[in-house]
Design a protein around this motif. Structure first.
Motif, PDB file in Angstrom:
ATOM      1  N   ARG A   1       0.844  -1.207   0.000  1.00 17.12           N
ATOM      2  CA  ARG A   1       0.000   0.000   0.000  1.00 17.12           C
ATOM      3  C   ARG A   1       0.880   1.259   0.000  1.00 17.12           C
ATOM      4  O   ARG A   1       0.601   2.221  -0.716  1.00 17.12           O
ATOM      5  CB  ARG A   1      -0.928   0.007   1.214  1.00 17.12           C
ATOM      6  CG  ARG A   1      -1.886   1.192   1.219  1.00 17.12           C
ATOM      7  CD  ARG A   1      -2.843   1.189   2.411  1.00 17.12           C
ATOM      8  NE  ARG A   1      -3.766   0.070   2.313  1.00 17.12           N
ATOM      9  CZ  ARG A   1      -3.834  -0.927   3.208  1.00 17.12           C
ATOM     10  NH1 ARG A   1      -3.052  -0.936   4.260  1.00 17.12           N
ATOM     11  NH2 ARG A   1      -4.718  -1.892   3.052  1.00 17.12           N
ATOM     12  N   GLU A   2       1.950   1.241   0.797  1.00 15.95           N
ATOM     13  CA  GLU A   2       2.871   2.381   0.827  1.00 15.95           C
ATOM     14  C   GLU A   2       3.575   2.562  -0.521  1.00 15.95           C
ATOM     15  O   GLU A   2       3.757   3.684  -0.979  1.00 15.95           O
ATOM     16  CB  GLU A   2       3.899   2.208   1.960  1.00 15.95           C
ATOM     17  CG  GLU A   2       3.300   2.351   3.340  1.00 15.95           C
ATOM     18  CD  GLU A   2       2.577   3.673   3.540  1.00 15.95           C
ATOM     19  OE1 GLU A   2       3.189   4.729   3.312  1.00 15.95           O
ATOM     20  OE2 GLU A   2       1.384   3.653   3.915  1.00 15.95           O
ATOM     21  N   GLU A   3       3.982   1.457  -1.145  1.00 19.45           N
ATOM     22  CA  GLU A   3       4.601   1.552  -2.466  1.00 19.45           C
ATOM     23  C   GLU A   3       3.606   2.076  -3.495  1.00 19.45           C
ATOM     24  O   GLU A   3       3.967   2.869  -4.361  1.00 19.45           O
ATOM     25  CB  GLU A   3       5.137   0.182  -2.892  1.00 19.45           C
ATOM     26  CG  GLU A   3       6.363  -0.259  -2.130  1.00 19.45           C
ATOM     27  CD  GLU A   3       6.890  -1.621  -2.556  1.00 19.45           C
ATOM     28  OE1 GLU A   3       6.293  -2.262  -3.449  1.00 19.45           O
ATOM     29  OE2 GLU A   3       7.915  -2.039  -1.996  1.00 19.45           O
ATOM     30  N   GLU A   4       2.360   1.647  -3.386  1.00 17.16           N
ATOM     31  CA  GLU A   4       1.309   2.136  -4.285  1.00 17.16           C
ATOM     32  C   GLU A   4       1.172   3.654  -4.159  1.00 17.16           C
ATOM     33  O   GLU A   4       1.115   4.367  -5.167  1.00 17.16           O
ATOM     34  CB  GLU A   4      -0.010   1.444  -3.924  1.00 17.16           C
ATOM     35  CG  GLU A   4      -1.197   1.830  -4.762  1.00 17.16           C
ATOM     36  CD  GLU A   4      -2.477   1.157  -4.260  1.00 17.16           C
ATOM     37  OE1 GLU A   4      -3.552   1.736  -4.518  1.00 17.16           O
ATOM     38  OE2 GLU A   4      -2.408   0.095  -3.624  1.00 17.16           O
ATOM     39  N   ARG A   5       1.178   4.165  -2.928  1.00 19.43           N
ATOM     40  CA  ARG A   5       1.091   5.617  -2.698  1.00 19.43           C
ATOM     41  C   ARG A   5       2.308   6.337  -3.278  1.00 19.43           C
ATOM     42  O   ARG A   5       2.172   7.388  -3.898  1.00 19.43           O
ATOM     43  CB  ARG A   5       0.990   5.912  -1.205  1.00 19.43           C
ATOM     44  CG  ARG A   5      -0.345   5.603  -0.628  1.00 19.43           C
ATOM     45  CD  ARG A   5      -0.408   5.983   0.840  1.00 19.43           C
ATOM     46  NE  ARG A   5      -1.650   5.476   1.409  1.00 19.43           N
ATOM     47  CZ  ARG A   5      -1.772   5.000   2.632  1.00 19.43           C
ATOM     48  NH1 ARG A   5      -0.745   4.997   3.457  1.00 19.43           N
ATOM     49  NH2 ARG A   5      -2.921   4.558   3.051  1.00 19.43           N
ATOM     50  N   ALA A   6       3.490   5.773  -3.051  1.00 18.11           N
ATOM     51  CA  ALA A   6       4.715   6.408  -3.557  1.00 18.11           C
ATOM     52  C   ALA A   6       4.721   6.441  -5.083  1.00 18.11           C
ATOM     53  O   ALA A   6       5.076   7.456  -5.686  1.00 18.11           O
ATOM     54  CB  ALA A   6       5.948   5.656  -3.031  1.00 18.11           C
TER      55      ALA A   6
ATOM     56  N   ALA B   1       2.100   6.433  -6.962  1.00 16.78           N
ATOM     57  CA  ALA B   1       1.048   7.372  -7.385  1.00 16.78           C
ATOM     58  C   ALA B   1       1.578   8.811  -7.345  1.00 16.78           C
ATOM     59  O   ALA B   1       1.286   9.609  -8.237  1.00 16.78           O
ATOM     60  CB  ALA B   1      -0.187   7.223  -6.496  1.00 16.78           C
ATOM     61  N   ILE B   2       2.377   9.128  -6.329  1.00 20.55           N
ATOM     62  CA  ILE B   2       2.983  10.466  -6.248  1.00 20.55           C
ATOM     63  C   ILE B   2       3.939  10.676  -7.418  1.00 20.55           C
ATOM     64  O   ILE B   2       3.908  11.718  -8.081  1.00 20.55           O
ATOM     65  CB  ILE B   2       3.696  10.656  -4.892  1.00 20.55           C
ATOM     66  CG1 ILE B   2       2.661  10.750  -3.769  1.00 20.55           C
ATOM     67  CG2 ILE B   2       4.601  11.891  -4.911  1.00 20.55           C
ATOM     68  CD1 ILE B   2       3.246  10.632  -2.367  1.00 20.55           C
TER      69      ILE B   2
ATOM     70  N   VAL C   1       1.532   1.627 -10.367  1.00 21.13           N
ATOM     71  CA  VAL C   1       0.436   1.918  -9.442  1.00 21.13           C
ATOM     72  C   VAL C   1      -0.622   0.826  -9.546  1.00 21.13           C
ATOM     73  O   VAL C   1      -1.060   0.270  -8.527  1.00 21.13           O
ATOM     74  CB  VAL C   1      -0.184   3.305  -9.727  1.00 21.13           C
ATOM     75  CG1 VAL C   1      -1.477   3.497  -8.929  1.00 21.13           C
ATOM     76  CG2 VAL C   1       0.803   4.417  -9.435  1.00 21.13           C
TER      77      VAL C   1
ATOM     78  N   ARG D   1       0.591  -2.562  -8.064  1.00 22.09           N
ATOM     79  CA  ARG D   1       0.570  -2.587  -6.599  1.00 22.09           C
ATOM     80  C   ARG D   1      -0.861  -2.683  -6.085  1.00 22.09           C
ATOM     81  O   ARG D   1      -1.151  -3.402  -5.134  1.00 22.09           O
ATOM     82  CB  ARG D   1       1.250  -1.344  -6.012  1.00 22.09           C
ATOM     83  CG  ARG D   1       2.759  -1.224  -6.226  1.00 22.09           C
ATOM     84  CD  ARG D   1       3.489  -2.459  -5.792  1.00 22.09           C
ATOM     85  NE  ARG D   1       4.924  -2.362  -5.750  1.00 22.09           N
ATOM     86  CZ  ARG D   1       5.749  -2.436  -6.800  1.00 22.09           C
ATOM     87  NH1 ARG D   1       5.278  -2.558  -8.012  1.00 22.09           N
ATOM     88  NH2 ARG D   1       7.063  -2.397  -6.635  1.00 22.09           N
ATOM     89  N   LYS D   2      -1.768  -1.949  -6.709  1.00 13.06           N
ATOM     90  CA  LYS D   2      -3.170  -1.976  -6.291  1.00 13.06           C
ATOM     91  C   LYS D   2      -3.739  -3.389  -6.430  1.00 13.06           C
ATOM     92  O   LYS D   2      -4.408  -3.898  -5.522  1.00 13.06           O
ATOM     93  CB  LYS D   2      -3.974  -0.990  -7.153  1.00 13.06           C
ATOM     94  CG  LYS D   2      -5.394  -0.775  -6.692  1.00 13.06           C
ATOM     95  CD  LYS D   2      -6.081   0.290  -7.517  1.00 13.06           C
ATOM     96  CE  LYS D   2      -5.375   1.598  -7.256  1.00 13.06           C
ATOM     97  NZ  LYS D   2      -6.099   2.784  -7.605  1.00 13.06           N
TER      98      LYS D   2
ATOM     99  N   ARG E   1      -2.073  -5.742  -3.828  1.00 10.20           N
ATOM    100  CA  ARG E   1      -2.598  -5.432  -2.488  1.00 10.20           C
ATOM    101  C   ARG E   1      -3.982  -6.018  -2.294  1.00 10.20           C
ATOM    102  O   ARG E   1      -4.270  -6.664  -1.282  1.00 10.20           O
ATOM    103  CB  ARG E   1      -2.637  -3.910  -2.271  1.00 10.20           C
ATOM    104  CG  ARG E   1      -3.239  -3.534  -0.918  1.00 10.20           C
ATOM    105  CD  ARG E   1      -3.360  -2.024  -0.737  1.00 10.20           C
ATOM    106  NE  ARG E   1      -3.958  -1.309  -1.828  1.00 10.20           N
ATOM    107  CZ  ARG E   1      -5.267  -1.194  -2.060  1.00 10.20           C
ATOM    108  NH1 ARG E   1      -6.147  -1.805  -1.268  1.00 10.20           N
ATOM    109  NH2 ARG E   1      -5.723  -0.477  -3.068  1.00 10.20           N
TER     110      ARG E   1
END
Length: 193
Positions: free
Chosen positions: A121-126, A128-129, A173, A176-177, A180
């Motif tokens: 989830r953290e990698e997905e957020r990173a 996405a940024i 992204v 990872r989604k 997850r």
């Protein structure tokens, strides 16, 4: 001339620094800035330009062109450096699959699944940024390119590179989604048993 096995398969900090100097003679500070601009997602260490320009000069791939008593000193590529950069560009290599997520999925234990979900989830957020940032750079470059009077091959290549980077981060992204969600479903099924 380097042996075929000495030519890196991936874009290493050294080959990136060399190729930037081949592209345009520059100072260490200039190469460092261009390295960050061209490859922000690679997250090359801050010292990449300084360390690699020193070693590339020692191996004869670049040379000092502006000498003086005070920095900044300017460097240019030698024939050997130009040749190594071109060999790297034109070297056909099968893609290597050394993805950390694949390793984590292969080695995670039952009791670590919840922690892996958090990590993914953290990698997905990173990602996405990073996706938002590169998409912003691509749109800015697209506007710049649209304002040009004619076709500029360098601007066109940069646009292709940026668009590919947008696509790459978009895939990361979504990947990872998907992983997850599948891990969350697995954890739910395991808790129901």
């Amino acid at each position: 001339m380097p042996a075929e096995k000495e030519i890196p398969k991936n874009i290493t900090p050294q080959i990136a620094v060399l190729s930037l100097v081949v592209q345009e003679p520059d100072t260490v500070a200039g190469v460092s800035r261009r390295l960050k601009e061209q490859f922000p997602a690679a997250r090359f260490p801050e010292s990449s330009a300084h360390n690699n320009m020193r070693s590339l000069a020692a191996t004869g791939h670049i040379r000092l062109v502006e000498e003086g008593t005070e920095p900044p000193f300017s460097y240019e590529a030698t024939v050997a450096g130009d040749e190594l950069s071109r060999k790297w560009i034109w070297r056909s290599t099968p893609p290597m699959m050394r993805d950390p997520l694949q390793g984590k999925l292969a080695f995670v234990g039952y009791e670590q699944i919840a922690a892996l979900i958090w990590l993914v989830r953290e990698e997905e957020r990173a990602f996405a940024i990073d996706y938002d940032q590169v998409q912003s750079r691509w749109l800015k470059h697209k506007r710049f390119r649209d304002d040009l009077a004619g076709i500029d091959w360098h601007a066109e290549l940069q646009a292709i590179k940026l668009k590919d980077e947008v696509d790459l981060f978009g895939v990361m992204v979504m990947r990872r989604k998907k992983v997850r969600r599948e891990l969350e479903e697995l954890l739910l099924r395991l808790s129901e048993d």
